[in-house]
Design an enzyme around this catalytic site. Structure first.
Site, short mmCIF file in Angstrom:
data_model
loop_
_atom_site.label_atom_id
_atom_site.label_comp_id
_atom_site.label_asym_id
_atom_site.label_seq_id
_atom_site.Cartn_x
_atom_site.Cartn_y
_atom_site.Cartn_z
N ASP A 19 26.67 60.18 19.44
CA ASP A 19 26.20 60.28 20.83
C ASP A 19 24.68 60.34 20.91
O ASP A 19 24.11 61.02 21.76
CB ASP A 19 26.78 61.53 21.51
CG ASP A 19 28.29 61.63 21.39
OD1 ASP A 19 28.95 60.58 21.35
OD2 ASP A 19 28.82 62.75 21.34
N GLU A 222 32.64 56.69 30.18
CA GLU A 222 31.91 57.93 29.91
C GLU A 222 30.52 57.57 29.38
O GLU A 222 30.10 56.43 29.41
CB GLU A 222 32.67 58.77 28.87
CG GLU A 222 32.89 58.07 27.54
CD GLU A 222 33.70 58.90 26.55
OE1 GLU A 222 34.04 60.04 26.85
OE2 GLU A 222 33.98 58.38 25.45
#
Length: 483
Positions: A19, A222
């Site tokens: 991420d 997302e």
């Protein structure tokens, strides 16, 4: 200055930071991300850390230490809940603000520091002027599940937060919030970096809401990430496909945003028309952001190991920006930040491969591997989180399995050595692109490492170097030695 080489993953092989959100602060690139624990049964078990590198040498990554611990959040005093994907910005007050998704609770936490390297101190939860928490609105028709924050401080000092989720079937874990899962929302924050002063406004829809638009097939899922380049707002996200980062572009922080394409897929899906069934690597979720260093752009993303979706490592690739301000999809390589191919002489961990392809093809990795799946081809390690680099290797390569590398400079290379063990018997075929360079017969014994050497002619061509295993049994691949 003699720079080191840098390959993917760009951090030490014991480090699991997915991420990745890269930002330039004070002459250095800082990467903020989640922090997986190898072998854990869920995402993000470890505390937040950050690494940084000077702008003129993206091979020289420095560990900055723990920047925020899970138990610093007052709602998590025992540290049992995880902190999901974060983002960081420098506000107009000169301080640095860390935004994070608090486990599956659907809340956005904020921490603050005087330094981009932390340590950060808890600051509060994002809320409305009346004190009502974002994600806990009394009017449930306005309540949305909050997840994966991205944050932008614009040229005028105004701060914008992007957050949301787009799964079609709501996960059981988030049902207690009572919030709908409805896509990506943007909002402006006040000077305290906590209070919503405008919005939230919906800026990207989820699957079923974008039919008939260019987003169809690549709808928001997302991983909101936001940047401003050349006066345009680039809103990136992980699509409903999971394995790809997409991006859209708008003229204002609220859009409207126009779909532009795929930035990167961790299986090179969609690159040059590649279908999902032909993915070059195991697929899994991905999340990351773009950074501009000098005149160059890079996209950060992550790959998957250990036959699970939860053991993830950060990678990065250079992006090409055309005259229209559009990015071309980047391919997965092992030399993304290196500024060119890796040297064709030296010793490399086998696990820096940019292709890992079993004969039966790659799949989307499960949430965690079942015992009967541990015999599959995978990147794994024999030690724990912070053991030495040498513990990571490619495991269970069987008949038809291919391991590939993009790219090496092979102008002076005359031999490739593969450090192996296992119970495999057969041959290994080495190719450069479609050209066969050589092959070697091999008979491995379990627990006895040997170096299998394959002679080759040097080549000026910069193409993918691959090794195909043909035979019976399974091989483990530890090091690639080019001489």
């Amino acid at each position: 200055m003699n720079k080191k080489q840098v390959f993917n993953p760009y951090l030490p092989l014991y480090e699991y930071i997915p991420d990745g959100e890269p930002h330039v602060f004070d002459g250095r690139v800082y990467v903020y991300g989640s922090h997986d624990h190898f072998g854990a049964f869920d995402f993000c078990f470890n505390d937040y850390v950050t690494w940084s590198a000077p702008l003129d040498d993206l091979s020289d990554w420095r560990y900055e230490g723990v920047i925020f611990r899970k138990n610093q959040d007052p709602m998590n005093p025992k540290g049992k809940r995880c902190l999901f994907a974060p983002d960081v910005c420098r506000a107009k007050d000169g301080k640095y603000y860390l935004f994070y998704a608090f486990d599956w609770l659907g809340l956005i936490g904020v921490a603050v520091s005087d330094s981009p390297a932390g340590p950060f101190e808890y600051h509060g939860l994002v809320h409305y002027p009346n004190g009502e928490l974002l994600g806990r609105e009394k009017d449930k028709s306005k309540r949305c599940f909050q997840f994966d924050p991205g944050v932008l401080v614009d040229d005028d000092g105004r701060a914008y937060l992007y957050t949301g989720f787009g799964c079609v079937n709501t996960f059981p874990q988030i049902l207690p919030t009572g919030g709908k899962v409805d896509g990506c929302y943007a909002m402006e924050l006040g000077d305290d970096m906590l209070t919503i002063v405008d919005g939230p406004r919906k800026v990207l829809g989820k699957k079923t809401q974008m039919n008939g638009t260019p987003f169809e097939g690549h709808e928001f899922f997302e991983a909101s990430t936001i940047r401003k380049f050349n006066g345009k707002y680039y809103l990136g996200y992980s699509s409903i496909n999971g394995h790809e980062l997409c991006y859209s572009v708008g003229d204002t922080p609220y859009g409207p945003f126009e779909y532009k394409g795929t930035l990167v897929s961790n299986g090179d899906v969609f690159l040059n028309g590649r279908a999902k069934k032909d993915a070059v690597n195991p697929l899994g979720n991905t999340h990351g952001g773009i950074v501009k260093v000098g005149d160059d752009y890079y996209v950060f993303y992550h790959r998957h190991t250990n036959f699970t979706n939860t053991d993830r490592q950060g990678c990065a690739e250079k992006l090409e920006l055309d005259e229209n301000g559009d990015f071309k999809q980047a391919e997965c390589t092992c030399c993304g930040l290196n500024g060119g191919p890796l040297k064709g002489v030296g010793e490399y961990p086998a696990s820096i491969c940019s292709k890992m392809l079993p004969k039966k093809g790659n799949i989307f990795y499960p949430f965690f591997a079942m015992p009967w799946q541990k015999g599959n081809m995978m990147i794994t390690q024999s030690g724990k989180d912070e053991d030495t680099v040498e513990t990571q290797y490619i495991k269970n390569i069987n008949d038809g399995g291919i391991v590939g590398y993009k790219y090496f400079d092979l102008k002076k290379t005359k031999e490739a050595g593969l450090e192996l063990d296992g119970n495999f018997k057969g041959e290994i075929v080495m190719k450069l692109g479609e050209e066969e360079l050589g092959k070697a017969e091999v008979a491995l014994k379990k627990g006895e490492k040997q170096i299998v050497k394959i002679a080759m002619k040097p080549s000026k061509e910069i193409k993918e170097l691959t090794f195909t295993f043909n035979g019976k049994g399974k091989a483990n691949f530890y090091k690639l030695i080019l001489a």
